[in-house]
Design a protein around this motif. Sequence first.
Motif, PDB file in Angstrom:
ATOM      1  N   VAL A 182      11.639  -8.743  -0.123  1.00  0.00           N
ATOM      2  CA  VAL A 182      10.988  -9.462  -1.224  1.00  0.00           C
ATOM      3  C   VAL A 182       9.781  -8.688  -1.725  1.00  0.00           C
ATOM      4  CG1 VAL A 182       9.728 -11.559  -1.844  1.00  0.00           C
ATOM      5  CG2 VAL A 182      11.795 -11.722  -0.458  1.00  0.00           C
ATOM      6  N   THR A 183       8.959  -8.186  -0.805  1.00  0.00           N
ATOM      7  CA  THR A 183       7.772  -7.417  -1.191  1.00  0.00           C
ATOM      8  C   THR A 183       8.162  -6.124  -1.873  1.00  0.00           C
ATOM      9  OG1 THR A 183       6.596  -8.338   0.726  1.00  0.00           O
ATOM     10  CG2 THR A 183       5.611  -6.441  -0.360  1.00  0.00           C
ATOM     11  N   VAL A 184       9.179  -5.441  -1.353  1.00  0.00           N
ATOM     12  CA  VAL A 184       9.626  -4.185  -1.959  1.00  0.00           C
ATOM     13  C   VAL A 184      10.141  -4.421  -3.376  1.00  0.00           C
ATOM     14  CG1 VAL A 184      11.291  -2.305  -1.800  1.00  0.00           C
ATOM     15  CG2 VAL A 184      10.119  -3.106   0.259  1.00  0.00           C
ATOM     16  N   LEU A 185      10.968  -5.433  -3.554  1.00  0.00           N
ATOM     17  CA  LEU A 185      11.489  -5.746  -4.892  1.00  0.00           C
ATOM     18  C   LEU A 185      10.361  -6.081  -5.859  1.00  0.00           C
ATOM     19  CD1 LEU A 185      14.657  -7.890  -4.041  1.00  0.00           C
ATOM     20  CD2 LEU A 185      14.610  -5.665  -5.187  1.00  0.00           C
ATOM     21  N   LEU A 186       9.415  -6.901  -5.406  1.00  0.00           N
ATOM     22  CA  LEU A 186       8.294  -7.273  -6.263  1.00  0.00           C
ATOM     23  C   LEU A 186       7.453  -6.053  -6.622  1.00  0.00           C
ATOM     24  CD1 LEU A 186       6.751  -9.597  -7.604  1.00  0.00           C
ATOM     25  CD2 LEU A 186       5.476  -9.882  -5.470  1.00  0.00           C
ATOM     26  N   ALA A 187       7.239  -5.149  -5.640  1.00  0.00           N
ATOM     27  CA  ALA A 187       6.447  -3.953  -5.897  1.00  0.00           C
ATOM     28  C   ALA A 187       7.150  -3.036  -6.889  1.00  0.00           C
ATOM     29  CB  ALA A 187       6.192  -3.218  -4.581  1.00  0.00           C
ATOM     30  N   VAL A 188       8.437  -2.802  -6.700  1.00  0.00           N
ATOM     31  CA  VAL A 188       9.181  -1.931  -7.610  1.00  0.00           C
ATOM     32  C   VAL A 188       9.160  -2.502  -9.021  1.00  0.00           C
ATOM     33  CG1 VAL A 188      11.469  -1.030  -8.153  1.00  0.00           C
ATOM     34  CG2 VAL A 188      10.632  -0.988  -5.799  1.00  0.00           C
ATOM     35  N   PHE A 189       9.327  -3.818  -9.144  1.00  0.00           N
ATOM     36  CA  PHE A 189       9.342  -4.440 -10.467  1.00  0.00           C
ATOM     37  C   PHE A 189       7.989  -4.314 -11.162  1.00  0.00           C
ATOM     38  CE2 PHE A 189       8.399  -8.266 -12.975  1.00  0.00           C
ATOM     39  CZ  PHE A 189       9.347  -8.116 -13.983  1.00  0.00           C
ATOM     40  N   SER A 194       0.833  -1.206   0.000  1.00  0.00           N
ATOM     41  CA  SER A 194       0.000   0.000   0.000  1.00  0.00           C
ATOM     42  C   SER A 194       0.869   1.258   0.000  1.00  0.00           C
ATOM     43  CB  SER A 194      -0.924   0.008   1.217  1.00  0.00           C
ATOM     44  OG  SER A 194      -1.820  -1.081   1.181  1.00  0.00           O
ATOM     45  N   ALA A 195       1.927   1.248   0.814  1.00  0.00           N
ATOM     46  CA  ALA A 195       2.796   2.423   0.903  1.00  0.00           C
ATOM     47  C   ALA A 195       3.492   2.686  -0.431  1.00  0.00           C
ATOM     48  CB  ALA A 195       3.829   2.219   2.011  1.00  0.00           C
ATOM     49  N   ILE A 196       4.042   1.650  -1.049  1.00  0.00           N
ATOM     50  CA  ILE A 196       4.740   1.840  -2.329  1.00  0.00           C
ATOM     51  C   ILE A 196       3.758   2.232  -3.423  1.00  0.00           C
ATOM     52  CG2 ILE A 196       6.147   0.695  -4.075  1.00  0.00           C
ATOM     53  CD1 ILE A 196       7.429  -0.941  -1.937  1.00  0.00           C
ATOM     54  N   SER A 197       2.556   1.671  -3.376  1.00  0.00           N
ATOM     55  CA  SER A 197       1.537   2.042  -4.358  1.00  0.00           C
ATOM     56  C   SER A 197       1.197   3.530  -4.251  1.00  0.00           C
ATOM     57  CB  SER A 197       0.283   1.198  -4.149  1.00  0.00           C
ATOM     58  OG  SER A 197      -0.759   1.617  -5.010  1.00  0.00           O
ATOM     59  N   GLU A 198       1.066   4.027  -3.022  1.00  0.00           N
ATOM     60  CA  GLU A 198       0.749   5.439  -2.825  1.00  0.00           C
ATOM     61  C   GLU A 198       1.906   6.326  -3.266  1.00  0.00           C
ATOM     62  OE1 GLU A 198      -1.748   8.543  -1.898  1.00  0.00           O
ATOM     63  OE2 GLU A 198      -2.167   6.382  -2.014  1.00  0.00           O
ATOM     64  N   ILE A 199       3.127   5.920  -2.949  1.00  0.00           N
ATOM     65  CA  ILE A 199       4.294   6.697  -3.362  1.00  0.00           C
ATOM     66  C   ILE A 199       4.386   6.765  -4.882  1.00  0.00           C
ATOM     67  CG2 ILE A 199       6.823   6.754  -3.364  1.00  0.00           C
ATOM     68  CD1 ILE A 199       6.715   5.462  -0.570  1.00  0.00           C
ATOM     69  N   HIS A 200       4.172   5.630  -5.526  1.00  0.00           N
ATOM     70  CA  HIS A 200       4.259   5.590  -6.985  1.00  0.00           C
ATOM     71  C   HIS A 200       3.143   6.394  -7.638  1.00  0.00           C
ATOM     72  CE1 HIS A 200       3.667   3.719 -11.016  1.00  0.00           C
ATOM     73  NE2 HIS A 200       4.980   3.815 -11.037  1.00  0.00           N
ATOM     74  N   THR A 201       1.963   6.394  -7.012  1.00  0.00           N
ATOM     75  CA  THR A 201       0.839   7.166  -7.562  1.00  0.00           C
ATOM     76  C   THR A 201       1.086   8.660  -7.455  1.00  0.00           C
ATOM     77  OG1 THR A 201      -0.708   5.391  -6.960  1.00  0.00           O
ATOM     78  CG2 THR A 201      -1.648   7.560  -7.389  1.00  0.00           C
ATOM     79  N   GLN A 202       1.628   9.093  -6.310  1.00  0.00           N
ATOM     80  CA  GLN A 202       1.854  10.517  -6.103  1.00  0.00           C
ATOM     81  C   GLN A 202       3.051  11.035  -6.897  1.00  0.00           C
ATOM     82  OE1 GLN A 202      -0.249  12.440  -4.489  1.00  0.00           O
ATOM     83  NE2 GLN A 202      -1.531  10.663  -3.990  1.00  0.00           N
ATOM     84  N   THR A 203       4.066  10.183  -7.072  1.00  0.00           N
ATOM     85  CA  THR A 203       5.263  10.579  -7.830  1.00  0.00           C
ATOM     86  C   THR A 203       5.563   9.519  -8.886  1.00  0.00           C
ATOM     87  OG1 THR A 203       6.635   9.528  -6.143  1.00  0.00           O
ATOM     88  CG2 THR A 203       6.275  11.903  -5.937  1.00  0.00           C
ATOM     89  N   LEU A 227      12.372   4.500  -5.392  1.00  0.00           N
ATOM     90  CA  LEU A 227      11.165   3.791  -4.969  1.00  0.00           C
ATOM     91  C   LEU A 227      11.525   2.617  -4.059  1.00  0.00           C
ATOM     92  CD1 LEU A 227       8.087   3.709  -5.268  1.00  0.00           C
ATOM     93  CD2 LEU A 227       8.389   2.185  -7.235  1.00  0.00           C
ATOM     94  N   PHE A 228      12.623   1.935  -4.392  1.00  0.00           N
ATOM     95  CA  PHE A 228      13.075   0.831  -3.549  1.00  0.00           C
ATOM     96  C   PHE A 228      13.516   1.345  -2.178  1.00  0.00           C
ATOM     97  CE2 PHE A 228      16.510  -1.832  -1.888  1.00  0.00           C
ATOM     98  CZ  PHE A 228      15.886  -3.066  -1.854  1.00  0.00           C
ATOM     99  N   ARG A 229      14.244   2.454  -2.159  1.00  0.00           N
ATOM    100  CA  ARG A 229      14.706   3.005  -0.891  1.00  0.00           C
ATOM    101  C   ARG A 229      13.529   3.452  -0.026  1.00  0.00           C
ATOM    102  NH1 ARG A 229      19.797   6.816  -2.912  1.00  0.00           N
ATOM    103  NH2 ARG A 229      21.282   5.107  -3.284  1.00  0.00           N
ATOM    104  N   ALA A 230      12.529   4.059  -0.657  1.00  0.00           N
ATOM    105  CA  ALA A 230      11.353   4.495   0.102  1.00  0.00           C
ATOM    106  C   ALA A 230      10.614   3.297   0.682  1.00  0.00           C
ATOM    107  CB  ALA A 230      10.425   5.297  -0.811  1.00  0.00           C
ATOM    108  N   GLY A 231      10.477   2.241  -0.118  1.00  0.00           N
ATOM    109  CA  GLY A 231       9.815   1.036   0.378  1.00  0.00           C
ATOM    110  C   GLY A 231      10.569   0.390   1.524  1.00  0.00           C
TER     111      GLY A 231
END
Length: 387
Positions: free
Chosen positions: A369-376, A282-291, A299-303
């Motif tokens: 693992v979740t962060v890598l999958l989300a960024v990809f 959810s956090a990475i999705s929101e970050i990616h949506t806003q920026t 994005l990986f560092r933020a996650g």
Amino acid sequence: MIDLHTDQKQPVRRLLLRWAPPLLLLLVFCVFVVRINAVDKFGLVSREGQTFEKGVVTEIIQDNLQYDGSRVGEQLVRVEMKTGARAGQTLEMTSSSGYLFGAGCTVGMKVIVMQSVSGDSTVASVYAQDRETVIYVFAGLYLLVLCLVGGKQGVKGALGLVFTFFCILFMYLPLVYRDHSPFWVSVFICTITTIVTMYLIGGPTMKTLVATGGTVAGVCIAGLTATAFSAASGITGWNVSDIESLLTLWNTNGIQVGGLLFSGLLISSLGATMDVAMSIASAISEIHTQTPDISRRELFRAGMRVGRDMMGTDSNTLILAFAGGSISMLVLDYAYDLPYLQIINSNNIGIAIMQGLAGSFGIVLSVPVTVLLAVFLYTLGRKTPAA
């Protein structure tokens, strides 16, 4: 010119596209559950003529309450039967003073009676206090509070919880009883419940896919860690305290009781891992949506920053849970002043440590693992900008 008829069909089509596949899968799932539960159980104990019925205590004929508040021996009571072959009759029976069986009966108490009926002869005793209503009331209150506080998401969470409980009772148990590997059955159960719960909460979105993948990966990591710990320490599912009773199942039904310890570990780590994976997704999705132009590295560092904050609390979740479950054993060890080498090398302590550490490994490693999958997945198809 606007076609109103076509516009009216769009919401219906979207509704069908979202719910038609899940409903079809649900139908297949129900057929599968019915099929696997069609199993004949081997009778381990003869209970012919013995039933458990409901009753209400109407009179204490002889009490066993002592001056200091303790109970010694048995009570002699009269109980009005509410169900069974003797429903409507008042029977005289005993209630033991044990902590596992029996109850400290009082007039008006609802009890469960263990009775054996043979013709006009009846042998009965109080088995326990009737707690069925209390359990259902508190479970219903929890679901109600979850729905009221959580709103729409709370209702979805409640449905996911009910589905998970349903899967454990009507899928895990019959599959294990049919001599399937408890470890792989628990992996299957965790995957199914994760998919359903995440779909209910997040819908058919990329966030749901990311959270599901991270949860399944974390649970599998916990299982692999437990397996490695078992191989290194010699602790297996055969070292559990109730192995004598489980051996009966192994001898009569061939149930793989050695894998029950590790399958239970996977199921117990599911909730915490699911929480971590969904929060990060959810956090990475929101970050990616806003920026949307953020780089993959940022994005990986933020996650990871979000994940590290969660590790501080969630890393203790399972360790504290298993430590709390072993608190009685720890108090006994402390009271008997057992030597350190005896305590640290005992099977019970080793199992508790293995469960806590393996589950925590799964939670912590599910973060990258979740962060890598989300960024990809979130940046899939994006052209990498020139340096």
